[in-house]
Scaffold this active site. Structure first.
Site, PDB file in Angstrom:
ATOM      1  N   SER A  42       0.854  -1.194   0.000  1.00 30.28           N
ATOM      2  CA  SER A  42       0.000   0.000   0.000  1.00 30.28           C
ATOM      3  C   SER A  42       0.889   1.243   0.000  1.00 30.28           C
ATOM      4  CB  SER A  42      -0.896   0.004   1.239  1.00 30.28           C
ATOM      5  OG  SER A  42      -0.083   0.165   2.396  1.00 30.28           O
ATOM      6  N   ASP A  63      -0.911  -1.377  -4.227  1.00 26.94           N
ATOM      7  CA  ASP A  63      -2.269  -1.613  -3.717  1.00 26.94           C
ATOM      8  C   ASP A  63      -2.932  -0.255  -3.419  1.00 26.94           C
ATOM      9  OD1 ASP A  63      -4.347  -3.161  -2.717  1.00 26.94           O
ATOM     10  OD2 ASP A  63      -3.500  -3.274  -0.693  1.00 26.94           O
ATOM     11  N   HIS A  64      -4.151  -0.076  -3.888  1.00 25.02           N
ATOM     12  CA  HIS A  64      -4.933   1.157  -3.634  1.00 25.02           C
ATOM     13  C   HIS A  64      -4.171   2.444  -3.969  1.00 25.02           C
ATOM     14  CE1 HIS A  64      -8.391  -0.869  -1.889  1.00 25.02           C
ATOM     15  NE2 HIS A  64      -7.544  -1.650  -1.251  1.00 25.02           N
ATOM     16  N   HIS A  73     -12.181  -4.017   4.531  1.00 26.91           N
ATOM     17  CA  HIS A  73     -10.799  -4.083   5.012  1.00 26.91           C
ATOM     18  C   HIS A  73     -10.747  -4.140   6.533  1.00 26.91           C
ATOM     19  CE1 HIS A  73     -10.030  -1.973   1.033  1.00 26.91           C
ATOM     20  NE2 HIS A  73      -9.312  -3.072   0.954  1.00 26.91           N
ATOM     21  N   HIS A 111     -11.134  -7.870  -2.305  1.00 26.25           N
ATOM     22  CA  HIS A 111     -10.362  -7.187  -1.255  1.00 26.25           C
ATOM     23  C   HIS A 111     -10.925  -7.585   0.103  1.00 26.25           C
ATOM     24  CE1 HIS A 111      -7.929  -4.018  -3.425  1.00 26.25           C
ATOM     25  NE2 HIS A 111      -8.542  -4.664  -4.403  1.00 26.25           N
ATOM     26  N   GLY A 112     -10.161  -7.282   1.151  1.00 22.51           N
ATOM     27  CA  GLY A 112     -10.672  -7.497   2.510  1.00 22.51           C
ATOM     28  C   GLY A 112     -10.967  -8.954   2.810  1.00 22.51           C
ATOM     29  N   ASN A 158      -6.976 -10.417  -1.979  1.00 27.87           N
ATOM     30  CA  ASN A 158      -6.053  -9.599  -1.185  1.00 27.87           C
ATOM     31  C   ASN A 158      -6.140  -9.935   0.302  1.00 27.87           C
ATOM     32  OD1 ASN A 158      -5.623  -8.317  -3.584  1.00 27.87           O
ATOM     33  ND2 ASN A 158      -6.203  -6.287  -2.876  1.00 27.87           N
ATOM     34  N   THR A 211      -4.541  -8.010   6.782  1.00 30.05           N
ATOM     35  CA  THR A 211      -4.798  -8.057   8.231  1.00 30.05           C
ATOM     36  C   THR A 211      -4.481  -9.434   8.840  1.00 30.05           C
ATOM     37  OG1 THR A 211      -6.507  -6.389   7.944  1.00 30.05           O
ATOM     38  CG2 THR A 211      -6.588  -7.677   9.978  1.00 30.05           C
TER      39      THR A 211
END
Ligand code: G3H
Ligand code: ZN
Length: 281
Positions: free
Chosen positions: A50, A82-83, A178, A206-207, A228, A231
């Site tokens: 990120s 990413d993002h 996320h 995502h998340g 993705n 966490t």
């Protein structure tokens, strides 16, 4: 093998109906864990960072390490932003060696998201770099990417967006978020199936941390080819480091971060097997 554009990895996943991990790198140990786990599982991998992680690590220090790890790996590795939030940052990443970028214009109105994505696609494709974009708003928070009011993707917009931007992969908001979920995530599989039937493109989820395994498998069956995870790996690393730090006699960072890396590596391997990308390198 080694460093490749993300499109090369996702095309095969799309044809053979499995997903490849987009695994976030936050420090050296994360890089080692992701590459070693992928090599041991003989899996292609998308090593991503990120903007916040690039600031933390200093892109000019971390990226040469990532490129070197990829070039020396005996598996295909894409290095992905990413993002990505704006055009100039994306160009800087491409100039420094990223083989794939995400332009996340999901906070902007539809037409602005299209215009920004078109601009990124034009620049990236000119030098063989893959582009991922996002539709709908994926909720939760990842570093400074915070979405307070999430919204699902609109299938009509997905079709129009793909036609007008020539993007290579699309992150579709279908209920994931996320960070840490409060309760079980509510995923809209009908929406995912409709989008998959109407666009011929790898879909990105995502998340994924905290999404039940059976939901992950179903999402892959319904067209997801990139998943993705950040966490869950942070949690695996930190849980081990906390355990090690219970011993007050340990002070060597290698004896603290090393076990964190090894614990995370096992977590990466589990995800690879769940996504079905093992033995696909
Ligand atoms: O872009 C990265 C991810 O979507 C990771 O999400 O931290 O919830 O696993 P996560
Ligand atoms: Zn994300």
């Amino acid at each position: 093998m080694s460093l490749v554009p993300m499109s090369q990895i996702l095309e095969r996943a799309n044809q053979e109906d499995y997903a490849v991990g987009g695994f976030n790198m936050n420090n050296l140990e994360f890089l080692q864990a992701i590459i070693e786990a992928s090599e041991e599982e003989k899996s292609p991998v998308i090593l991503q960072a990120s903007e916040g992680a690039l600031r933390y690590m200093d892109m000019h220090l971390a990226l040469p390490m990532a490129i070197s790890a990829a070039e020396n790996a005996d598996i295909p590795v894409a290095i992905h932003l990413d993002h990505g939030s704006d055009f100039s940052k994306i160009i800087e990443c491409i100039r420094n060696g990223f083989t794939s970028v995400m332009i996340d214009g999901s906070k902007s109105p539809f037409e602005e998201n299209i215009a920004l994505t078109q601009k990124v696609v034009e620049a990236a494709h000119a030098v063989g770099v893959t582009v991922e974009a996002e539709l709908g708003k994926i909720g939760g928070a990842e570093d400074d990417h915070v979405v307070k009011s999430a919204s699902l993707a609109d299938p009509d917009e997905c079709v129009e967006f793909v036609e007008r931007t020539d993007v290579d992969a699309l992150a579709v908001a279908f209920g994931t978020a996320h960070g840490v979920y409060k309760g079980e995530p509510e995923l809209d599989f009908e929406l995912l199936a409709e989008v998959n039937n109407r666009i011929d493109l790898p879909i990105v989820m995502h998340g994924a941390s905290g999404v039940p395994e059976e939901s992950v498998v179903k999402a892959i069956e319904l067209g997801v080819n990139k998943i993705n995870v950040n966490t869950a790996f942070q949690q695996a690393w930190t849980a081990k480091v906390r355990e090690v730090l219970e011993d007050p006699d340990i002070y060597d960072p290698r004896k603290i971060c090393g076990p964190g890396r090894d614990a995370m590596k096992e977590a990466v391997k589990e995800k690879i097997r769940l996504f079905g990308s093992d033995n696909k390198a």
